[in-house]
Each structure stands twice: as structure tokens, then as C-alpha cells.
Design a protein around this motif. Structure first.
Motif, mmCIF file in Angstrom:
data_model
loop_
_atom_site.group_PDB
_atom_site.id
_atom_site.type_symbol
_atom_site.label_atom_id
_atom_site.label_comp_id
_atom_site.label_asym_id
_atom_site.label_seq_id
_atom_site.Cartn_x
_atom_site.Cartn_y
_atom_site.Cartn_z
ATOM 1 N N ASN A 31 -29.548 35.758 -9.911
ATOM 2 C CA ASN A 31 -29.105 35.413 -8.556
ATOM 3 C C ASN A 31 -29.552 34.006 -8.174
ATOM 4 O OD1 ASN A 31 -27.789 37.751 -7.561
ATOM 5 N ND2 ASN A 31 -29.758 38.775 -7.461
ATOM 6 N N GLY A 32 -28.680 33.283 -7.547
ATOM 7 C CA GLY A 32 -29.060 31.989 -6.983
ATOM 8 C C GLY A 32 -29.077 30.838 -7.965
ATOM 9 N N LEU A 33 -28.586 31.039 -9.177
ATOM 10 C CA LEU A 33 -28.630 29.929 -10.146
ATOM 11 C C LEU A 33 -27.329 29.124 -10.184
ATOM 12 C CD1 LEU A 33 -30.684 31.316 -13.190
ATOM 13 C CD2 LEU A 33 -31.460 30.300 -11.055
ATOM 14 N N GLY A 34 -26.305 29.549 -9.460
ATOM 15 C CA GLY A 34 -25.144 28.675 -9.328
ATOM 16 C C GLY A 34 -23.813 29.191 -9.861
ATOM 17 N N LYS A 35 -23.683 30.505 -10.066
ATOM 18 C CA LYS A 35 -22.404 31.021 -10.567
ATOM 19 C C LYS A 35 -21.292 30.833 -9.523
ATOM 20 C CE LYS A 35 -24.096 35.133 -11.232
ATOM 21 N NZ LYS A 35 -25.435 34.821 -10.682
ATOM 22 N N SER A 36 -21.572 31.292 -8.303
ATOM 23 C CA SER A 36 -20.558 31.136 -7.244
ATOM 24 C C SER A 36 -20.313 29.657 -6.965
ATOM 25 C CB SER A 36 -21.016 31.822 -5.952
ATOM 26 O OG SER A 36 -21.303 33.167 -6.204
ATOM 27 N N PHE A 37 -21.375 28.897 -7.023
ATOM 28 C CA PHE A 37 -21.257 27.453 -6.823
ATOM 29 C C PHE A 37 -20.265 26.842 -7.824
ATOM 30 C CE2 PHE A 37 -22.871 23.315 -8.330
ATOM 31 C CZ PHE A 37 -22.679 22.566 -7.189
ATOM 32 N N LEU A 38 -20.379 27.247 -9.086
ATOM 33 C CA LEU A 38 -19.462 26.730 -10.112
ATOM 34 C C LEU A 38 -18.018 27.132 -9.833
ATOM 35 C CD1 LEU A 38 -21.578 27.243 -13.350
ATOM 36 C CD2 LEU A 38 -20.688 25.063 -12.501
HETATM 37 N N1 ADP Z 1 -22.246 23.932 -1.127
HETATM 38 C C1 ADP Z 1 -23.305 23.701 -1.913
HETATM 39 N N2 ADP Z 1 -23.786 22.456 -2.051
HETATM 40 C C2 ADP Z 1 -24.833 22.215 -2.844
HETATM 41 N N3 ADP Z 1 -25.462 23.145 -3.545
HETATM 42 C C3 ADP Z 1 -25.037 24.415 -3.447
HETATM 43 C C4 ADP Z 1 -23.936 24.750 -2.637
HETATM 44 N N4 ADP Z 1 -23.726 26.085 -2.755
HETATM 45 C C5 ADP Z 1 -24.650 26.531 -3.602
HETATM 46 N N5 ADP Z 1 -25.455 25.531 -4.015
HETATM 47 C C6 ADP Z 1 -26.589 25.633 -4.942
HETATM 48 O O1 ADP Z 1 -26.421 26.806 -5.715
HETATM 49 C C7 ADP Z 1 -27.473 27.737 -5.437
HETATM 50 C C8 ADP Z 1 -26.906 29.128 -5.144
HETATM 51 O O2 ADP Z 1 -26.080 29.428 -6.123
HETATM 52 P P1 ADP Z 1 -24.996 30.576 -6.097
HETATM 53 O O3 ADP Z 1 -23.849 29.976 -6.764
HETATM 54 O O4 ADP Z 1 -24.808 31.162 -4.756
HETATM 55 O O5 ADP Z 1 -25.765 31.614 -7.008
HETATM 56 P P2 ADP Z 1 -25.236 32.813 -7.848
HETATM 57 O O6 ADP Z 1 -25.511 32.440 -9.273
HETATM 58 O O7 ADP Z 1 -26.095 33.957 -7.409
HETATM 59 O O8 ADP Z 1 -23.809 32.981 -7.539
HETATM 60 C C9 ADP Z 1 -28.138 27.254 -4.183
HETATM 61 O O9 ADP Z 1 -29.484 27.610 -4.187
HETATM 62 C C10 ADP Z 1 -27.888 25.769 -4.245
HETATM 63 O O10 ADP Z 1 -28.852 25.167 -5.055
#
Ligand code: ADP
Ligand code: MG
Length: 427
Positions: A31-38
Motif C-alpha cells: 500500500n502507498g508505493l504508487g500503483k494507483s499513482f502510475l
Molecule cells: N497526485 C500525486 N502527486 C504526487 N505524488 C503522488 C500523487 N498521488 C500519489 N502520489 C504518491 O504516491 C503515493 C501513494 O501511492 P498510491 O498510488 O496511492 O499507492 P498504492 O500503491 O497503494 O496504489 C503517495 O504517498 C505519493 O508519494
């Protein structure tokens, strides 16, 4: 389709660099490592709008911001279409708080669908959201259609003038069912493909009413126990899948109508971004959902060319793609925390054989598939087996603890009993 993505000074890692497979792409990581972000970045690269920019009610899909505000932040990406690759570079402009791309509009990636983790959906349709020339830009077309979780069910309205952009699942499904036309046929077919198994088909039942105050005819699903359940009363897992089925059919119907107006052929390419599609799904459904998503476009498009990018926390999903994973077309990316930094690695897809092995693979990094307590007791017991100074009282205490956490048929008993009897700890 999207080919390459590189981010510098934005997101959880100083740099991330991915070359996507042309077909299936899996993203794993804590969780929180950037999957949704990607997934957000991939959506933005293809559509040039952040989901929350289009629909401000969204709680995720916000514009990406640089990590170090004083340093240059960059997103580079490329698409491949036919036999060419188009490359783009984008830099963050602090004064505008937005990303500026040096070249103009993106190359047409085909239809882009995004199923967000919270039940929101977004679609970018080249027939309805794309313009090739700058002078078409004023045509007033929305930059994309972005539905919050409620909008999918009750309809999506344009902020400015309240115009209905989409009627929503409840009205459309009922309308389609009464019309007995192509849309209802497609919906039934898509529900069929996305069903957990052949003997548990998601099938529409009769329309019904659920309240004296709601004038809408309510679609129902036929349940295996003989009842017909209103879609709003269906389980979370079913609602997630039926909303996805509706969303795809709605997108496709609207696409066909737009293409007819334009006098053009329907699209054959699509990119599908899916975030944790397994949430709310029973394990048996988790096992079928990705292969089903890879097949679902066959119901809509003729000879579709689909690229799927899926973020997942499910070992069942990883196991389910073993028979179809092809290194030439597919890719697996894994996010890890290494020395307090997020690292993205493209991993070779090695078949693990079953779910338990996936749990302890690089994808999920668990030490075992046991409970936390059992894992701890087992580790102590394994050490005790080779500990010369371990005494009988300690061993008997440990034996009792093992009984409390292991199943009677656990393979560890063989080793434990053999050594414990030999050392005279137990008789
Ligand atoms: N809009 C954004 N701009 C910059 N960094 C982001 C943004 N959204 C997410 N992040 C980065 O990605 C991390 C969260 O990743 P997320 O993709 O939500 O995790 P997961 O792997 O659980 O899907 C945040 O802690 C932050 O570092
Ligand atoms: Mg996420």
C-alpha cells in the motif's frame, strides 16, 4: 497503446521508468508505493487531463505534483500506433501548477477506460473527446467522461448547465431492456463474460420498483437461489462488476453513435486501466476476472487490440494469469521499499504454481502463508530443533503453542515430532 513512461521528481520514487507490454501489465506492491499513482499518470499521458480535473467530486486522480518543488519535474511518455512510436516530454510549470507537453495533442491511443479503486470510472473516447486541429477545440466537447461512484448508477451531469451526459446504469439498463435491442444484448453478453463461472452467470431479471418514491424501473439480477434482486441491493462484488459491465456497454454504444455521425469506422484499439478490480470479489471470482477482462472487448469490438494495465493486491490474480502470461506481450512491475526508497522493478514472470507460493514471492513479500502468530511460533520451533541447549520444559511449552496455531496435518509436525522424540522432549 502506451509504450513507455518515465517520471522524474514526481511520485513516491525519485525516478520511475517503465516499458509496458503490449497486452497485459500487472502492477504489484505494498500500500502507498504508487500503483494507483502510475495508473493516474498513464491515464493523464493518454488523455492529458487528470480524472479529478474533469470531475471535481473525485477524491483521487488529482494532478501529480513534483516532490521537490525547487527541482525540475518531468514526465516522459511514448505511444506506439501502427509501426511508429511517438515520444513526448512534459515538464511541470509551477506558475500554472500544471504539466506542459512540448508537442501538441497526444497521438490517438484508442479508447481509454479507467476503473478506479473506489468505484469511479473514466473514459476517453477518440470519437467524442478528441480533436485533431486547434480550431476544433472550441467545439465544446468534454475532455473525457469521468464518473464518481454514484454517477455510474444515477447518471452524470455537466457541471455548467446540468445537461445529462449519461443517464446512469439504472435508467439505461431499464431502457435498454424495454427496447430489447443491441445495447441490452451487449450488456447481457458482457455480464456473461464477467461472471464468476458458467453455472453462476450474472443474468438480468425482470424490472421492478424498490420504493413508493422512486419512479425508476429498477433492473434486477437473477440469483442462484431463485430470487430476483434489485441491482442496488446486490452485493458489493456484484455491483462492482455490473457497474463495470454497464460502463463498458454505455461507452461502446456512445462510441458507435458518434462514429456513425462522423462517418468513420469504429475503434479497434483500447487501453484498460484497472485498479484493484479484485476488491469485494470472492476468491473464485478473483481467479477469473483478469482473463475475463482480456476477453470482454471481444463482445464489443471486432478484432480488438486491448492493452490492460492492472494494479493488484491479489495472489489469486497473479496465479490466474499463469497459463496466459507471455513474456513477449505481457509485463509485471513490482514496487518495493529498498533502503527507505521506493523502487520499481520489472520482474521476470516465473510461474509459482499456486496461490500460497505467490504470497511468499516478490509480488507480496510475505514470509509465509501462516497467521502472524503461527509464523512466529514456527520460527522459534525451527530454531529449537537445532539448539543443543534446548530443554524439555521449554520444548513442552513450545509443543503446546504449536498445537494452538498449526493444523493437525501441518507438514512441520513430522520434523518436530521426529526430533522431539529423539531428544526425549516428548514421548
Ligand atoms: N497526485 C500525486 N502527486 C504526487 N505524488 C503522488 C500523487 N498521488 C500519489 N502520489 C504518491 O504516491 C503515493 C501513494 O501511492 P498510491 O498510488 O496511492 O499507492 P498504492 O500503491 O497503494 O496504489 C503517495 O504517498 C505519493 O508519494
Ligand atoms: Mg492504490
Amino acid at each position: 497503446m502506451i509504450k513507455h513512461l518515465k517520471m522524474t521528481n514526481v511520485g513516491p520514487a525519485p525516478e520511475m521508468d517503465l516499458v509496458f507490454g503490449e497486452r497485459l501489465n500487472l502492477l504489484t506492491g505494498d500500500n502507498g508505493l504508487g500503483k494507483s499513482f502510475l495508473l493516474d499518470i498513464a491515464w493523464w499521458a493518454m488523455t492529458r487531463k487528470w480524472p479529478a480535473e474533469v470531475n471535481p467530486k473525485l477524491t483521487s486522480g488529482k494532478v501529480a505534483l513534483p516532490t521537490d518543488k525547487k527541482q525540475k519535474a518531468e514526465i516522459d511518455f511514448s505511444f506506439s500506433a501502427a509501426s511508429t512510436t511517438m515520444e513526448y516530454t512534459s515538464t511541470f510549470q509551477p506558475k500554472l501548477q500544471s504539466w506542459q507537453v512540448r508537442k501538441g495533442r497526444p497521438a490517438n491511443p484508442g479508447m481509454v477506460f479507467y476503473a478506479l479503486a473506489d468505484g469511479s470510472f473514466a473514459v476517453w473516447d477518440p470519437a467524442r473527446n478528441y480533436w485533431k486541429k486547434n480550431n476544433e477545440e472550441g467545439a465544446g466537447r468534454p475532455p473525457a467522461y469521468v464518473f464518481g461512484p454514484k454517477d455510474v448508477w444515477d447518471g452524470l451531469r455537466r457541471e455548467e448547465d446540468g445537461t445529462w451526459l449519461c443517464n446512469g446504469l439504472i435508467r439505461d439498463w431499464a431502457g435498454w431492456q424495454k427496447e430489447k435491442g443491441r445495447a441490452f444484448e451487449l450488456l447481457t453478453a458482457v455480464l456473461g463474460v464477467l461472471s464468476p463461472s458458467a453455472d453462476e452467470k450474472l443474468a438480468p431479471g425482470e424490472l421492478t420498483r424498490i420504493s413508493l418514491d422512486d419512479a425508476r424501473d429498477m433492473p434486477t439480477l437473477k440469483m442462484p437461489y431463485g430470487q430476483q434482486v434489485a441491482v442496488v441491493h446486490a452485493s458489493s462484488g456484484m455491483r462492482r462488476i455490473i457497474s463495470l459491465a454497464y460502463f463498458l456497454v454505455w461507452c461502446w454504444e456512445e462510441h458507435l453513435k458518434a462514429k456513425e455521425l462522423l462517418g468513420e469506422d469504429a475503434e479497434t484499439k483500447s487501453v484498460f486501466l484497472v485498479d484493484e478490480v479484485e476488491s469485494h470479489l470472492h476468491p473464485k471470482w478473483q481467479r477469473t476476472v483478469i482473463p475475463a477482462l482480456m476477453k470482454v472487448m471481444d463482445q464489443l469490438m471486432t478484432s480488438p487490440d486491448v492493452q490492460l494495465i492492472a494494479a493488484t493486491h491479489s495472489p489469486l490474480i497473479m496465479a490466474s494469469v499463469e497459463p496466459l502470461f507471455d513474456e513477449d506481450k505481457d509485463a509485471w512491475f513490482d514496487l518495493d521499499l529498498v533502503d527507505n526508497q521506493v523502487a520499481l522493478t520489472k520482474r521476470p514472470f516465473v510461474r509459482q504454481g499456486d496461490v500460497r507460493a505467490w504470497l511468499t514471492s516478490d509480488a507480496f513479500d510475505l514470509r509465509s502463508g501462516y497467521s502472524v502468530e503461527a509464523e512466529e511460533v514456527l520460527e522459534r520451533a525451527a530454531k529449537a530443533l537445532s539448539d543443543e541447549n534446548f530443554n524439555q520444559a521449554d520444548a513442552q511449552r513450545l509443543d503446546k503453542q504449536l498445537r494452538a496455531v498449526l493444523s493437525d496435518t501441518d507438514p512441520f509436525w513430522m520434523r518436530w515430532r521426529f526430533v522431539a522424540e529423539k531428544k526425549g522432549w516428548i514421548s
